[in-house]
Design a protein around this motif. Sequence first.
Motif, PDB file in Angstrom:
ATOM      1  N   GLY A  43       0.810  -1.209   0.000  1.00  0.00           N
ATOM      2  CA  GLY A  43       0.000   0.000   0.000  1.00  0.00           C
ATOM      3  C   GLY A  43       0.842   1.257   0.000  1.00  0.00           C
ATOM      4  O   GLY A  43       2.001   1.251   0.421  1.00  0.00           O
ATOM      5  N   SER A  44       0.249   2.344  -0.477  1.00  0.00           N
ATOM      6  CA  SER A  44       0.980   3.599  -0.664  1.00  0.00           C
ATOM      7  C   SER A  44       0.556   4.683   0.311  1.00  0.00           C
ATOM      8  O   SER A  44      -0.632   4.837   0.612  1.00  0.00           O
ATOM      9  N   LEU A  45       1.538   5.429   0.759  1.00  0.00           N
ATOM     10  CA  LEU A  45       1.343   6.676   1.498  1.00  0.00           C
ATOM     11  C   LEU A  45       1.746   7.800   0.559  1.00  0.00           C
ATOM     12  O   LEU A  45       2.891   7.851   0.111  1.00  0.00           O
ATOM     13  N   LEU A  46       0.810   8.685   0.235  1.00  0.00           N
ATOM     14  CA  LEU A  46       1.074   9.874  -0.575  1.00  0.00           C
ATOM     15  C   LEU A  46       0.893  11.070   0.335  1.00  0.00           C
ATOM     16  O   LEU A  46      -0.208  11.357   0.790  1.00  0.00           O
ATOM     17  N   VAL A  47       1.985  11.766   0.587  1.00  0.00           N
ATOM     18  CA  VAL A  47       1.930  12.879   1.527  1.00  0.00           C
ATOM     19  C   VAL A  47       2.431  14.148   0.837  1.00  0.00           C
ATOM     20  O   VAL A  47       3.557  14.204   0.364  1.00  0.00           O
ATOM     21  N   MET A  48       1.547  15.131   0.757  1.00  0.00           N
ATOM     22  CA  MET A  48       1.947  16.439   0.228  1.00  0.00           C
ATOM     23  C   MET A  48       2.790  17.139   1.283  1.00  0.00           C
ATOM     24  O   MET A  48       2.557  16.986   2.483  1.00  0.00           O
ATOM     25  N   THR A  49       3.732  17.918   0.798  1.00  0.00           N
ATOM     26  CA  THR A  49       4.538  18.698   1.716  1.00  0.00           C
ATOM     27  C   THR A  49       5.108  19.892   0.967  1.00  0.00           C
ATOM     28  O   THR A  49       5.189  19.870  -0.263  1.00  0.00           O
ATOM     29  N   GLY A  50       5.467  20.896   1.699  1.00  0.00           N
ATOM     30  CA  GLY A  50       6.155  22.019   1.082  1.00  0.00           C
ATOM     31  C   GLY A  50       7.616  21.661   0.857  1.00  0.00           C
ATOM     32  O   GLY A  50       8.123  20.666   1.375  1.00  0.00           O
ATOM     33  N   GLN A  51       8.319  22.476   0.092  1.00  0.00           N
ATOM     34  CA  GLN A  51       9.723  22.208  -0.190  1.00  0.00           C
ATOM     35  C   GLN A  51      10.653  22.666   0.932  1.00  0.00           C
ATOM     36  O   GLN A  51      11.763  22.171   1.068  1.00  0.00           O
ATOM     37  N   TYR A  52      10.219  23.623   1.730  1.00  0.00           N
ATOM     38  CA  TYR A  52      11.101  24.276   2.683  1.00  0.00           C
ATOM     39  C   TYR A  52      11.755  23.293   3.654  1.00  0.00           C
ATOM     40  O   TYR A  52      12.944  23.378   3.929  1.00  0.00           O
ATOM     41  N   TYR A  53      10.981  22.359   4.192  1.00  0.00           N
ATOM     42  CA  TYR A  53      11.501  21.395   5.158  1.00  0.00           C
ATOM     43  C   TYR A  53      11.553  19.982   4.572  1.00  0.00           C
ATOM     44  O   TYR A  53      11.513  18.986   5.304  1.00  0.00           O
ATOM     45  N   LEU A  54      11.659  19.875   3.278  1.00  0.00           N
ATOM     46  CA  LEU A  54      11.632  18.580   2.606  1.00  0.00           C
ATOM     47  C   LEU A  54      12.658  17.585   3.166  1.00  0.00           C
ATOM     48  O   LEU A  54      12.297  16.439   3.464  1.00  0.00           O
ATOM     49  N   PRO A  55      13.917  17.942   3.352  1.00  0.00           N
ATOM     50  CA  PRO A  55      14.870  16.959   3.911  1.00  0.00           C
ATOM     51  C   PRO A  55      14.446  16.450   5.293  1.00  0.00           C
ATOM     52  O   PRO A  55      14.565  15.257   5.585  1.00  0.00           O
ATOM     53  N   GLU A  56      13.954  17.344   6.133  1.00  0.00           N
ATOM     54  CA  GLU A  56      13.527  16.950   7.473  1.00  0.00           C
ATOM     55  C   GLU A  56      12.325  16.014   7.420  1.00  0.00           C
ATOM     56  O   GLU A  56      12.256  15.040   8.179  1.00  0.00           O
ATOM     57  N   VAL A  57      11.375  16.302   6.534  1.00  0.00           N
ATOM     58  CA  VAL A  57      10.177  15.464   6.399  1.00  0.00           C
ATOM     59  C   VAL A  57      10.572  14.049   5.985  1.00  0.00           C
ATOM     60  O   VAL A  57      10.136  13.061   6.583  1.00  0.00           O
ATOM     61  N   ILE A  58      11.407  13.947   4.977  1.00  0.00           N
ATOM     62  CA  ILE A  58      11.840  12.629   4.505  1.00  0.00           C
ATOM     63  C   ILE A  58      12.559  11.870   5.610  1.00  0.00           C
ATOM     64  O   ILE A  58      12.304  10.688   5.840  1.00  0.00           O
ATOM     65  N   LYS A  59      13.422  12.554   6.323  1.00  0.00           N
ATOM     66  CA  LYS A  59      14.185  11.921   7.406  1.00  0.00           C
ATOM     67  C   LYS A  59      13.262  11.376   8.502  1.00  0.00           C
ATOM     68  O   LYS A  59      13.543  10.337   9.098  1.00  0.00           O
ATOM     69  N   LEU A  60      12.152  12.054   8.763  1.00  0.00           N
ATOM     70  CA  LEU A  60      11.213  11.599   9.792  1.00  0.00           C
ATOM     71  C   LEU A  60      10.397  10.382   9.346  1.00  0.00           C
ATOM     72  O   LEU A  60       9.992   9.566  10.171  1.00  0.00           O
ATOM     73  N   ILE A  61      10.158  10.251   8.058  1.00  0.00           N
ATOM     74  CA  ILE A  61       9.283   9.181   7.562  1.00  0.00           C
ATOM     75  C   ILE A  61      10.046   7.897   7.250  1.00  0.00           C
ATOM     76  O   ILE A  61       9.567   6.793   7.556  1.00  0.00           O
ATOM     77  N   ILE A  62      11.228   7.983   6.669  1.00  0.00           N
ATOM     78  CA  ILE A  62      11.897   6.778   6.156  1.00  0.00           C
ATOM     79  C   ILE A  62      12.279   5.718   7.193  1.00  0.00           C
ATOM     80  O   ILE A  62      12.419   4.561   6.807  1.00  0.00           O
ATOM     81  N   PRO A  63      12.402   6.019   8.466  1.00  0.00           N
ATOM     82  CA  PRO A  63      12.660   4.900   9.380  1.00  0.00           C
ATOM     83  C   PRO A  63      11.465   3.940   9.519  1.00  0.00           C
ATOM     84  O   PRO A  63      11.625   2.826  10.008  1.00  0.00           O
ATOM     85  N   HIS A  64      10.281   4.369   9.065  1.00  0.00           N
ATOM     86  CA  HIS A  64       9.060   3.613   9.328  1.00  0.00           C
ATOM     87  C   HIS A  64       8.429   2.987   8.085  1.00  0.00           C
ATOM     88  O   HIS A  64       7.670   2.025   8.195  1.00  0.00           O
ATOM     89  N   ILE A  65       8.691   3.548   6.924  1.00  0.00           N
ATOM     90  CA  ILE A  65       8.063   3.069   5.694  1.00  0.00           C
ATOM     91  C   ILE A  65       9.002   3.423   4.531  1.00  0.00           C
ATOM     92  O   ILE A  65       9.739   4.409   4.604  1.00  0.00           O
ATOM     93  N   ASN A  66       8.977   2.626   3.480  1.00  0.00           N
ATOM     94  CA  ASN A  66       9.950   2.750   2.398  1.00  0.00           C
ATOM     95  C   ASN A  66       9.639   3.910   1.448  1.00  0.00           C
ATOM     96  O   ASN A  66       8.543   3.990   0.894  1.00  0.00           O
ATOM     97  N   TYR A  67      10.642   4.747   1.246  1.00  0.00           N
ATOM     98  CA  TYR A  67      10.530   5.801   0.228  1.00  0.00           C
ATOM     99  C   TYR A  67      10.490   5.132  -1.142  1.00  0.00           C
ATOM    100  O   TYR A  67      11.266   4.228  -1.436  1.00  0.00           O
ATOM    101  N   HIS A  68       9.564   5.598  -2.000  1.00  0.00           N
ATOM    102  CA  HIS A  68       9.447   5.032  -3.342  1.00  0.00           C
ATOM    103  C   HIS A  68       9.767   6.053  -4.433  1.00  0.00           C
ATOM    104  O   HIS A  68      10.514   5.769  -5.343  1.00  0.00           O
TER     105      HIS A  68
END
Length: 185
Positions: A43-68
């Motif tokens: 199953g997919s998680l599609l999460v909109m986000t702004g660009q400003y904190y993009l590195p931080e957002v990715i860092k918070l999510i990837i320990p729990h679910i796979n970046y695609h």
Amino acid sequence: DIADRIKPESVDVIITDPPYSKEYLSLYETLAKLADRVLKPGGSLLVMTGQYYLPEVIKLIIPHINYHWTLSYLTPGGQSPQIWPRRVNTFWKPVLWFVKGKYTGKWIGDVAKSAVNDNDKRFHKWGQSESGIAELIEKFSEPGDVILDPFLGGGTTAVVALRLGRKFIGADIDKKAINTTEVRV
């Protein structure tokens, strides 16, 4: 708060648009943990986000679910936010695509587009367009699939999901947002 109310591995797709500002960054990790629990395998998680904190957002999510992948969600017309500290006008936003386990679904184009000037702020100050959300729903789900939006806002994902024959689960901490969505659906 809704995690225990949703059966594990019962959701096909999460499509959501959390707040983008720094004070809400921790919500992305909470969202990732929810996705890991409730999404079906693949199953997919599609999460909109702004660009400003993009590195931080990715860092918070990837320990729990796979970046695609990262999709570009185009917002043409008069919808260009000005990012003053970076001196940028932006006509798109990232939609980060994460998958529980391995993605084995159909081929997906990595651009979704809102119709020109279709941003809809009537129901919520951060509201998204029905046209853009419809494109995401059609790309990532089939009729009868279960879609979850844990940041319900004005209910656009709910309205479009139901119109397109999907089942829907939504949540929000703002009772007014829930009431607005109930009226819309």
